[in-house]
Design a protein around this motif. Structure first.
Motif, short mmCIF file in Angstrom:
data_model
loop_
_atom_site.label_atom_id
_atom_site.label_comp_id
_atom_site.label_asym_id
_atom_site.label_seq_id
_atom_site.Cartn_x
_atom_site.Cartn_y
_atom_site.Cartn_z
N LYS A 1 0.80 -1.22 0.00
CA LYS A 1 0.00 0.00 0.00
C LYS A 1 0.84 1.28 0.00
N THR A 2 2.15 1.16 -0.15
CA THR A 2 3.02 2.34 -0.02
C THR A 2 2.57 3.47 -0.92
N ASN A 3 2.43 3.20 -2.20
CA ASN A 3 2.09 4.27 -3.15
C ASN A 3 0.74 4.90 -2.86
N SER A 4 -0.24 4.10 -2.50
CA SER A 4 -1.57 4.65 -2.24
C SER A 4 -1.57 5.49 -0.96
N ILE A 5 -0.83 5.06 0.05
CA ILE A 5 -0.75 5.82 1.30
C ILE A 5 -0.08 7.16 1.05
N VAL A 6 1.05 7.14 0.37
CA VAL A 6 1.79 8.37 0.09
C VAL A 6 0.96 9.29 -0.79
N TYR A 7 0.28 8.72 -1.80
CA TYR A 7 -0.55 9.53 -2.70
C TYR A 7 -1.64 10.26 -1.91
N THR A 8 -2.31 9.54 -1.01
CA THR A 8 -3.40 10.13 -0.24
C THR A 8 -2.89 11.24 0.68
N GLN A 9 -1.75 11.00 1.31
CA GLN A 9 -1.18 12.00 2.22
C GLN A 9 -0.82 13.29 1.47
N LEU A 10 -0.20 13.15 0.32
CA LEU A 10 0.20 14.33 -0.44
C LEU A 10 -0.99 14.99 -1.13
N ALA A 11 -1.95 14.19 -1.57
CA ALA A 11 -3.12 14.74 -2.26
C ALA A 11 -3.88 15.72 -1.38
N ALA A 12 -3.94 15.46 -0.08
CA ALA A 12 -4.65 16.36 0.83
C ALA A 12 -4.05 17.76 0.78
N VAL A 13 -2.72 17.84 0.67
CA VAL A 13 -2.05 19.14 0.58
C VAL A 13 -2.29 19.77 -0.78
N LEU A 14 -2.07 19.01 -1.84
CA LEU A 14 -2.21 19.55 -3.19
C LEU A 14 -3.63 20.00 -3.49
N ASP A 15 -4.61 19.27 -2.96
CA ASP A 15 -6.01 19.63 -3.20
C ASP A 15 -6.36 20.96 -2.53
N ARG A 16 -5.63 21.32 -1.51
CA ARG A 16 -5.93 22.55 -0.77
C ARG A 16 -5.30 23.78 -1.43
N LEU A 17 -4.32 23.56 -2.31
CA LEU A 17 -3.60 24.67 -2.92
C LEU A 17 -4.13 24.94 -4.32
N ASP A 18 -4.61 26.15 -4.53
CA ASP A 18 -5.15 26.52 -5.84
C ASP A 18 -4.08 27.14 -6.75
N ASP A 19 -3.08 27.74 -6.15
CA ASP A 19 -2.07 28.49 -6.88
C ASP A 19 -0.86 27.61 -7.16
N GLU A 20 -0.48 27.51 -8.44
CA GLU A 20 0.71 26.73 -8.80
C GLU A 20 1.96 27.28 -8.13
N ALA A 21 1.98 28.58 -7.86
CA ALA A 21 3.13 29.18 -7.19
C ALA A 21 3.30 28.63 -5.78
N ASP A 22 2.20 28.27 -5.11
CA ASP A 22 2.30 27.67 -3.78
C ASP A 22 2.88 26.27 -3.87
N VAL A 23 2.49 25.52 -4.88
CA VAL A 23 3.06 24.18 -5.07
C VAL A 23 4.56 24.28 -5.28
N ALA A 24 4.99 25.30 -5.99
CA ALA A 24 6.42 25.48 -6.26
C ALA A 24 7.23 25.75 -5.00
#
Length: 265
Positions: free
Chosen positions: A143-166
């Motif tokens: 489950k490594t990939n799915s766990i990591v994906y879910t953890q990171l997705a929560a952050v990325l889903d909250r950020l609307d600005d590509e500059a914040d992702v950078a």
């Protein structure tokens, strides 16, 4: 075309360790050695809150960055014991670890809470180091990939600005490797990194987000790991409490960076 990061970041996470006297010894050793490393090697120290003023005093005029190991998901209010990102920023801190596995496991922090903390850090001009990783049971269950994906997705889903992702930094730290002396094989780490890169590109195609590794890093395994050009640095726990170990790992990162640059010529 994805812009390749040319520097490597080595972050000391002191966890709940330190005192004014021992901190001074470590910070002095770090600053003395920093000038001998490759210029593209960045050093940073994430200290317990009471030592922020000490870090500010000792490191402001050096090349070493400093930060904290957590921030609140709130900006202000009746949250006894919480520390806002804006408060941390007043001390000149530039980094904040959020979602460390010890916070996720022992303090039951959800990925959504981690995402809120990352957003508060960004709003205060602080770069969040987003920690992701799996338990041993999750790895053995595939489950490594799915766990990591879910953890990171929560952050990325909250950020609307590509500059914040950078502005993000992601640290892969398998929980089962922290403090155990065990470390995944390099190919296993690279496989997880490939999945993280693919996920990041879904959100921001032309941005290179630095990926760090954390978990039982020692001087004797650092050079092999950081010889991999797609590993952008380290989040170091126990070894960062020893000036010798931390600086040997930093030197290994510097050597690996120099060798990678020579190979690319």
């Amino acid at each position: 075309m994805l812009k390749k990061q040319q520097s490597k970041l080595v972050v000391a996470n002191w966890k709940m360790h330190g005192c004014l006297t021992s901190n001074d010894v470590l910070l002095h050793a770090f600053t003395q050695r920093a000038v001998t490393l490759e210029p593209q090697v960045r050093l940073a120290v994430c200290v317990p809150y009471p030592y922020l003023a000490q870090a500010q005093n000792r490191l402001t005029s050096t090349s070493i960055e400093y930060g904290v190991q957590d921030v609140s998901a709130h900006t202000h209010g009746a949250y006894t014991g919480e520390v806002a990102a804006s408060m941390v920023a007043e001390f000149g801190a530039t980094l904040a670890i959020v979602g460390h596995s010890e916070r996720r496991i022992f303090h039951m922090e959800s990925s959504e809470l981690v995402a809120a903390k990352a957003q508060r850090a960004l709003e205060s001009g602080i770069t969040p180091i987003i920690c992701v990783g799996e338990t041993l049971d999750e790895r053995q269950a595939g489950k490594t990939n799915s766990i990591v994906y879910t953890q990171l997705a929560a952050v990325l889903d909250r950020l609307d600005d590509e500059a914040d992702v950078a502005r993000l930094i992601v640290a892969y730290e398998p929980f089962w490797a922290i403090g155990t002396g065990q470390i995944p094989a390099v190919q296993q780490i690279k496989q997880v990194y490939g999945a993280i890169r693919a996920q990041l590109m879904e959100k921001a195609v032309n941005i290179h987000v630095p990926l760090l590794y954390g978990g039982s890093l020692k001087p004797d395994n650092a050079l092999e790991l950081f010889s991999q050009s797609d590993i952008d640095g380290a989040l170091i726990g126990a070894a960062s409490l020893s000036a010798v170990d931390f600086l040997e790992i930093s030197a290994a990162v510097s050597i690996a960076l120099s060798e990678n640059q020579d190979d690319s010529k």
